[in-house]
Design a protein around this motif. Structure first.
Motif, short mmCIF file in Angstrom:
data_model
loop_
_atom_site.label_atom_id
_atom_site.label_comp_id
_atom_site.label_asym_id
_atom_site.label_seq_id
_atom_site.Cartn_x
_atom_site.Cartn_y
_atom_site.Cartn_z
N GLY A 127 0.83 -1.20 0.00
CA GLY A 127 0.00 0.00 0.00
C GLY A 127 0.86 1.25 0.00
N GLY B 212 1.63 2.65 -3.40
CA GLY B 212 0.61 3.54 -3.94
C GLY B 212 0.83 4.97 -3.50
N ALA C 187 -7.51 5.18 -2.64
CA ALA C 187 -7.51 4.29 -3.80
C ALA C 187 -6.11 3.77 -4.09
CB ALA C 187 -8.07 5.02 -5.02
N ALA D 78 -5.43 1.09 -1.64
CA ALA D 78 -6.26 -0.08 -1.96
C ALA D 78 -5.65 -0.89 -3.10
CB ALA D 78 -7.68 0.35 -2.32
N LEU D 79 -5.12 -0.19 -4.12
CA LEU D 79 -4.49 -0.91 -5.24
C LEU D 79 -3.25 -1.65 -4.77
CD1 LEU D 79 -4.38 -1.64 -8.19
CD2 LEU D 79 -3.24 0.54 -8.65
N TRP E 64 -10.79 -5.46 -3.28
CA TRP E 64 -9.81 -4.39 -3.12
C TRP E 64 -9.48 -3.75 -4.47
CZ3 TRP E 64 -8.19 -1.95 1.16
CH2 TRP E 64 -8.51 -2.54 2.38
N SER F 212 -10.08 0.20 -5.50
CA SER F 212 -9.03 1.06 -6.07
C SER F 212 -9.49 1.75 -7.35
CB SER F 212 -7.78 0.24 -6.36
OG SER F 212 -7.97 -0.64 -7.45
N LEU G 227 -3.56 -2.26 -13.37
CA LEU G 227 -4.62 -2.81 -12.52
C LEU G 227 -5.26 -4.03 -13.17
CD1 LEU G 227 -7.37 -0.68 -10.75
CD2 LEU G 227 -7.94 -2.83 -11.87
#
Length: 313
Positions: free
Chosen positions: A151, A154, A181, A184-185, A247, A251, A270
């Protein structure tokens, strides 16, 4: 207190070189070790992709302290000391000091994109967790680990990607919060890594799947170490895959806030990384004998779909 001289144990990178050559080393290393991720970076403007390559290599060096072949034979106390040295060195880099080519690109990236220090320190703390945690009782415990080791990426990348001014300059705008977001990614990607690498991690004595989930689906640690693929395992993996996809969906909500030149690469990364979950399903959840990956032709086919998504927001 870690001395400056002792830090050289973990930062030797053959000294200073021309900045363009240093970035080229980062590009080559990213291409070699993170092919799906690298494809996404190639869709970015040159300045942004170079910064992302620098961040990737820093993260890789951090991970190597714990997971390189040499690290596996070192005592816990030695690894903790190396992490302390790396933290000390990282703080020095954020103060603008460069003693090798990786430092050079990091100092340049920090100056160009105003990088926050805390996510880098949090990632190092995640490496420390790997020295003391070989099991995770609950998903809440695992989520903390996933934030720290992924995380954080990100948050490191967020300022490089940038935010669409249209979401921040309008009189009615309350600002675009992309941090949630971005985290989350990173968590989604790490959960995917965990599911893909169960077979490898067991050889290191590590189980990242929450023990509460193993108990829920009546699957034992002993079966995991033996690589048993039965109905219980398949139900357990289906549950984990669904969680990871949740998740990823979370994102997606922040991609529309990104700068226009960042949406296509982020959508591409993604969608391709999420594709690993589908490959695990196609392999009948056997991550012990089959490594899940997205074939190159699928990556190329997906590019126009990701582009259309990036333009529709």
């Amino acid at each position: 207190m870690v001395s400056a001289s002792s830090v050289s144990m973990v930062v030797a990178e053959n000294g200073l070189i021309p900045l363009d050559e240093a970035y080229e080393r980062c590009r080559c290393e990213t291409e070699e070790w993170a092919k799906t991720f690298y494809l996404g970076t190639m869709l970015m403007p040159p300045e942004k992709r170079r910064a992302i390559w620098a961040i990737y290599v820093w993260c890789r060096r951090t991970d190597e302290i714990m997971d390189s072949p040499e690290a596996l034979s070192k005592p816990r106390e030695v690894l903790l000391n190396l992490l302390d040295q790396w933290e000390c060195h990282t703080r020095s880099v954020f103060d603008g000091h460069a003693v090798n080519w990786l430092d050079q690109v990091m100092v340049d990236t920090i100056q160009r994109f105003d990088q926050p220090l805390q996510p880098y320190l949090d990632m190092i703390e995640g490496m420390r967790m790997d020295l003391t945690w070989t099991r995770y009782s609950t998903f809440e415990e695992l989520k903390l680990y996933c934030y720290r080791v992924a995380g954080t990426v990100g948050l490191m990348s967020e300022r490089v990607m940038g935010v669409d001014p249209g979401y921040t300059s309008a009189p009615w705008s309350t600002g675009a919060n992309t941090s949630g977001a971005a985290v989350a990614l990173g968590i989604a990607n790490q959960l995917t890594n965990i599911l893909r690498d169960v077979g490898e991690d067991r050889h290191r004595g590590r189980i990242y799947l929450p023990l509460e989930d193993l108990h829920r689906f009546d699957y034992t640690e002993e079966q995991l170490f033996e690589g048993v693929v039965n109905d219980s395992w398949k139900r357990l993996m289906a549950f984990q895959i669904d969680r990871a996809r949740q998740w990823f969906r979370q994102s997606e909500e922040g991609v529309r806030f990104l700068a226009p030149d960042a949406r296509w690469p982020v959508w591409t990364s993604l969608r391709l990384y999420r594709g690993i979950l589908s490959r695990i399903e196609q392999n009948q959840y056997d991550v012990f004998n089959h490594r899940a990956y997205v074939p190159k032709y699928r990556k190329l086919i997906d590019l126009p779909f990701s582009f259309l998504l990036s333009q529709s927001q």
